[in-house]
Design a protein around this motif. Structure first.
Motif, PDB file in Angstrom:
ATOM      1  N   ILE A   1       0.844  -1.190   0.000  1.00 36.99           N
ATOM      2  CA  ILE A   1       0.000   0.000   0.000  1.00 36.99           C
ATOM      3  C   ILE A   1       0.885   1.249   0.000  1.00 36.99           C
ATOM      4  O   ILE A   1       1.718   1.425   0.904  1.00 36.99           O
ATOM      5  N   PRO A   2       0.749   2.108  -1.004  1.00 36.40           N
ATOM      6  CA  PRO A   2       1.567   3.330  -1.068  1.00 36.40           C
ATOM      7  C   PRO A   2       1.439   4.154   0.219  1.00 36.40           C
ATOM      8  O   PRO A   2       0.371   4.171   0.844  1.00 36.40           O
ATOM      9  N   PHE A   3       2.519   4.807   0.588  1.00 36.77           N
ATOM     10  CA  PHE A   3       2.505   5.605   1.814  1.00 36.77           C
ATOM     11  C   PHE A   3       1.418   6.679   1.776  1.00 36.77           C
ATOM     12  O   PHE A   3       0.875   7.071   2.807  1.00 36.77           O
ATOM     13  N   ALA A   4       1.071   7.115   0.575  1.00 39.75           N
ATOM     14  CA  ALA A   4       0.041   8.155   0.452  1.00 39.75           C
ATOM     15  C   ALA A   4      -1.341   7.637   0.852  1.00 39.75           C
ATOM     16  O   ALA A   4      -2.248   8.425   1.154  1.00 39.75           O
ATOM     17  N   ASP A   5      -1.507   6.325   0.842  1.00 42.72           N
ATOM     18  CA  ASP A   5      -2.806   5.729   1.185  1.00 42.72           C
ATOM     19  C   ASP A   5      -2.775   5.145   2.606  1.00 42.72           C
ATOM     20  O   ASP A   5      -3.197   4.004   2.857  1.00 42.72           O
ATOM     21  N   GLY A   6      -2.276   5.916   3.508  1.00 42.82           N
ATOM     22  CA  GLY A   6      -2.176   5.462   4.902  1.00 42.82           C
ATOM     23  C   GLY A   6      -3.521   5.132   5.531  1.00 42.82           C
ATOM     24  O   GLY A   6      -3.595   4.333   6.476  1.00 42.82           O
ATOM     25  N   ASP A   7      -4.610   5.734   4.992  1.00 44.68           N
ATOM     26  CA  ASP A   7      -5.927   5.444   5.546  1.00 44.68           C
ATOM     27  C   ASP A   7      -6.318   3.984   5.309  1.00 44.68           C
ATOM     28  O   ASP A   7      -7.053   3.393   6.107  1.00 44.68           O
TER      29      ASP A   7
END
Length: 425
Positions: free
Chosen positions: A377-383
């Protein structure tokens, strides 16, 4: 505070050679105790079938009248459902109040009902019980209770209606009114069930004989896996300690969640009126993904109790829901517990190891739609990472240059939702 004195009663039963007679009489005694009464004497007669007018034979009725007088008792409880004429004739000879088995159970339910729904259900059952039993004296009492007699006392019968007919209409109107109120409550309950179904949480319903330990088992699960503010359900060592269905959410350490419901207990010869009236309450069982039949393993009549439970479930239309059987109260026996053989468990609700075995079994039965997969999961999609940590069983976490690597056990619906992040082998 002193306990209110219990009403002394005599119990009577007709032994027509049925294999379960002794069990039924013992159960009747427990029902009497549950109604704040105590049995001072038991009278039986071996007879192939009840006498149409007096239930017992003439000689036995006279003997019963003597016992009533000698014991100074004014209440007799009968092991069967009687006709109105049988009740009237027995009361006339014995000079005592006669309560049949159905009337006794209705009294218990009326005394125990707490919620608005339970009270209405019991009221409906009592009205349905009274309707075919109307006779002149009963209709007079009903008129006095409901105020339907009118100021003139119906001395003018010009309309051709008898007092019994008027009382029957009064009961029918009351039944219609209660049914209308219950329909509104049932619609609200159905809406709540639909909301829970939309949350995609599997549901498990505890069913079984009254006083088998369903509420104790539920409380043990809620204490360990429920929300901190969840209330415990009422527990007491007596028949029909609780009539209301309670629903609690359980969340296990691996984030698997389910809804657990504790339903009203069953008893042999449960009045048809009550089975019908509590059909909506028992809808939790009908809509469950899994039934857990709780059986008192220490009771010598447990086989008859299981037959009663399964017959009652059949009567309310619950025929195709998977079931596991929990033989509870093993701590009161010589059995080794906890143990499991297929879909049967032997355990004690007081034992942590037993609860662990039950939870393992529940998971196996209701969480079969889970899959295990690797995600990046990309860090930008932490949610997404946060969601999976809260709603799934994260088996491992690692970090790579392009994002967070997770090995996760999760529902198939969540798997499909986040399929874009799945790492293909």
């Amino acid at each position: 505070m002193e306990e209110t004195p219990r009403t002394p009663v005599i119990t009577i039963g007709l032994n027509a050679g049925q294999a379960t007679f002794d069990y039924a009489m013992a159960e009747l005694k427990n029902l009497v105790e549950a109604n704040h009464m105590t049995v001072v004497e038991e009278v039986q007669q071996a007879l192939s079938r009840p006498q149409p007018g007096t239930y017992f034979g003439t000689g036995k009725v006279e003997e019963l009248a003597t016992i009533v007088a000698d014991d100074g008792v004014d209440t007799v409880v009968v092991n069967d459902e009687l006709t109105p004429s049988q009740i009237r004739n027995l009361e006339k000879v014995t000079k005592a109040r006669i309560i049949d088995r159905t009337g006794l159970i209705l009294e218990i339910f009326a005394n125990r009902a707490q919620s608005r729904e339970a009270k209405l259900q019991v009221q409906l059952a009592k009205l349905q019980y009274q309707l075919p039993r109307l006779h002149t004296s009963a209709s007079q009492r009903l008129d006095q209770q409901t105020g339907s007699g009118g100021g003139g006392g119906f001395t003018n019968r010009g309309s051709g209606e008898s007092q019994t007919e008027i009382s029957r209409r009064t009961l029918q109107r009351a039944i219609t009114h209660v049914n209308h109120e219950l329909k509104e409550i049932n619609q609200a309950a159905a809406t709540q069930r639909q909301q829970r179904e939309r949350n995609q949480l599997p549901s498990v319903a505890l069913v079984g004989y009254t006083n088998a330990g369903k509420s104790t088992l539920m409380n043990a699960l809620v204490r360990e896996f429920g929300k901190s503010d969840e209330k415990q359900v009422f527990v007491k060592n007596m028949l029909f300690a609780t009539l209301d269905t309670s629903v609690r959410q359980l969340t296990f350490p691996d984030q698997k969640k389910l809804l657990l419901s504790d339903t009203v207990g069953f008893v042999s010869q449960l009045p048809t009126q009550l089975v019908k009236a509590f059909r909506s309450t028992l809808a939790e069982a009908a809509n469950a993904d899994l039934l857990v039949q709780v059986v008192d393993y220490a009771d010598p009549n447990k086989e008859a109790m299981m037959a009663t439970t399964e017959q009652t479930l059949h009567d309310i239309g619950v025929t195709d829901v998977p079931m596991v059987t929990v033989f509870n109260k093993a701590d009161l026996t010589e059995a080794t517990y906890p143990s499991r053989a297929g879909d049967q468990l032997i355990l004690s609700a007081q034992d942590p190891a037993s609860i662990a075995l039950l939870v393992q079994t529940l998971k196996e039965k209701v969480f079969h739609n889970y899959v295990t997969a690797d995600f990046l999961i990309p860090f930008a999609d932490g949610d997404v990472v946060a969601y999976l940590n809260d709603h799934a069983n994260v088996l491992s976490t690692g970090y790579e240059a392009t994002g967070t690597a997770l090995k996760v056990e999760l529902q198939d619906t969540d798997f499909n939702r986040f399929k874009q992040y799945v790492v293909t082998p």
